[in-house]
Design an enzyme around this catalytic site. Structure first.
Site, short mmCIF file in Angstrom:
data_model
loop_
_atom_site.label_atom_id
_atom_site.label_comp_id
_atom_site.label_asym_id
_atom_site.label_seq_id
_atom_site.Cartn_x
_atom_site.Cartn_y
_atom_site.Cartn_z
N HIS A 14 0.83 -1.20 0.00
CA HIS A 14 0.00 0.00 0.00
C HIS A 14 0.87 1.26 0.00
O HIS A 14 2.05 1.21 -0.32
CB HIS A 14 -1.00 -0.04 1.16
CG HIS A 14 -1.69 -1.37 1.26
ND1 HIS A 14 -2.63 -1.79 0.36
CD2 HIS A 14 -1.54 -2.40 2.14
CE1 HIS A 14 -3.05 -3.01 0.67
NE2 HIS A 14 -2.39 -3.41 1.75
N GLU A 38 -1.84 0.08 8.09
CA GLU A 38 -0.99 -0.94 7.51
C GLU A 38 0.11 -0.31 6.68
O GLU A 38 1.26 -0.77 6.69
CB GLU A 38 -1.82 -1.89 6.65
CG GLU A 38 -1.01 -3.01 6.02
CD GLU A 38 -1.82 -3.89 5.08
OE1 GLU A 38 -1.23 -4.83 4.51
OE2 GLU A 38 -3.03 -3.64 4.92
N HIS A 82 3.28 -6.94 4.48
CA HIS A 82 1.89 -6.60 4.78
C HIS A 82 1.54 -6.93 6.23
O HIS A 82 2.33 -7.53 6.95
CB HIS A 82 0.95 -7.37 3.85
CG HIS A 82 0.97 -6.91 2.44
ND1 HIS A 82 0.08 -6.01 1.93
CD2 HIS A 82 1.81 -7.24 1.42
CE1 HIS A 82 0.35 -5.79 0.65
NE2 HIS A 82 1.41 -6.52 0.32
N GLU A 98 2.27 -11.64 5.64
CA GLU A 98 1.30 -10.98 6.52
C GLU A 98 1.85 -11.14 7.95
O GLU A 98 1.80 -12.22 8.53
CB GLU A 98 -0.06 -11.65 6.40
CG GLU A 98 -0.68 -11.57 5.02
CD GLU A 98 -1.34 -10.23 4.74
OE1 GLU A 98 -1.22 -9.32 5.60
OE2 GLU A 98 -1.95 -10.09 3.68
#
Length: 294
Positions: A84, A121, A176, A258
Site C-alpha cells: 500500500h 498498515e 503486509h 502478513e
C-alpha cells in the site's frame, strides 16, 4: 494485507665476520655466534627477511593488508515491496482504476487495513521495510524499495511486479499486515499459485517462491516469538493464491508476508511496538538469507 536483504635481518657482514673471526671479537666469540635460520647460514635472507626488505622504506611496494571480508549477500539484488501507500486514502479514484493482472483485471491498489486505534498498515509496512532494507544492505545486498512514500499513491500492483522483474531480483518480499477477525492471530506467507493465463505465467517461480516462503516462516517465527496463523494455512504459515497481481505477474521469486492481524488487539499491540517491528524485519532478513544460501 496484500493487494495484490625482522625478523631483523642479520647483516650479511655478521656471517662474514664469523668466518674470519674478526670484527673486533675473538675467533671463539665469532664461531659461537648463534646461527638461527638455514637461510642465514647460506647468506640468503629468510622468507620473513625478504618480505621485510621487499616492503621496507624505498622498496616501492605496498604491504599487503588483512584479507577483505566478504559480506554474505554481496552481489545479490533484493526487492522490498512495502504494501500500500500512506497516500492511497487521498486518491481513491486513482487506486480504484483497474489494471491487468494477467488472469483478469483488478483495482490498482487499496488503502490497506489499520488497528482499531488508527495505526495504518501502510505506515507499518513502510517502517518494517526501512528496517529490513538496512539489515540487508549491511550484509552487502543491493536493495530496491518498490516505493518509499515518495509518490502520491501506489504504485499499482502491476507496476510493483514490473519493478521486481526489471531489477532481476534474487528475491522479492512484499510486506503486509492482515485485517481479519478478532481472535485470528499469527503470521502467514502467501505463495504464488501455478498460473498460465493471459499475461501471467508463474511456472518458473512457483518452486523457488515456496522455498523462500518456507524459510521465512521458520525464521520469522524464531525472531519474533510468534506463531503461524491460526486461521489460515492449517498451521503451516503458508497460503497459496492465484488472485494477486503482484504474484501473477512476477517473473522472479516473490512472496507476500502478513506479519500479523491488525484487527486483533493482541496482535495489534505487537505490530505497534517499534522493538517488535525490528524483530519482524530481522526475521524476514534471516529468512531471505537462509533462502539464498540454498
Amino acid at each position: 494485507m496484500p493487494y495484490d536483504r625482522k625478523l631483523l635481518a642479520l647483516p650479511l657482514a655478521l656471517t662474514a665476520c664469523a668466518a674470519l673471526a674478526g670484527c673486533g671479537g675473538s675467533a671463539e666469540s665469532a664461531t659461537q655466534a648463534p646461527r638461527t635460520a638455514g637461510a642465514e647460514r647460506t647468506g640468503a635472507p629468510s622468507g620473513a627477511q625478504a618480505n621485510a626488505q621487499a616492503t621496507g622504506p624505498g622498496s616501492g611496494a605496498i604491504p599487503a593488508g588483512p584479507p577483505r571480508k566478504v559480506l554474505p549477500l554481496a552481489g545479490r539484488t533484493l526487492v522490498i515491496d512495502p504494501g500500500h501507500n500512506p497516500g492511497n486514502f487521498r486518491h481513491t479514484a486513482e487506486i480504484n482504476k483497474k489494471v491487468n493482472i494477467g488472469t483478469n483485471r483488478k483495482e490498482c491498489d487499496t488503502t490497506g487495513t489499520s488497528t482499531n486505534a488508527g495505526y495504518t498498515e501502510a505506515a507499518f509496512t513502510l517502517d518494517v521495510s526501512h528496517r529490513l532494507r538496512d539489515l540487508l544492505a549491511a550484509q552487502g545486498a543491493k536493495v530496491v524499495l518498490v516505493h518509499d512514500a515518495d509518490r502520491a499513491f501506489g504504485p499499482c500492483i502491476d507496476e510493483r511486479a514490473r519493478i521486481g522483474n526489471a531489477a532481476k531480483a534474487d528475491a522479492v518480499v512484499s510486506v503486509h499486515a492482515d485485517g481479519s477477525a478478532v481472535g485470528n492471530r499469527g503470521f502467514h506467507v502467501i505463495l504464488p499459485a501455478r498460473v498460465q493465463e493471459g499475461g501471467a505465467d508463474t511456472t518458473k517461480i512457483v518452486g523457488p517462491s515456496r522455498s523462500l516462503g518456507e524459510k521465512l516462516v521458520a525464521r520469522f517465527g524464531r525472531a519474533t516469538g510468534t506463531h503461524p496463523a491460526n486461521y489460515i494455512g492449517s498451521g503451516t504459515g503458508l497460503d497459496v493464491r492465484k488472485d494477486l497481481g503482484g504474484l501473477n505477474l512476477s517473473t522472479v521469486p516473490k512472496v507476500f508476508i502478513e506479519c500479523g492481524n491488525m484487527r486483533d488487539p493482541k496482535d495489534a499491540k505487537l505490530l505497534t511496538e517499534a522493538a517488535w517491528r525490528q524483530k519482524a524485519a530481522q526475521g524476514i532478513a534471516d529468512g531471505i538469507g537462509a533462502y539464498l544460501k540454498g
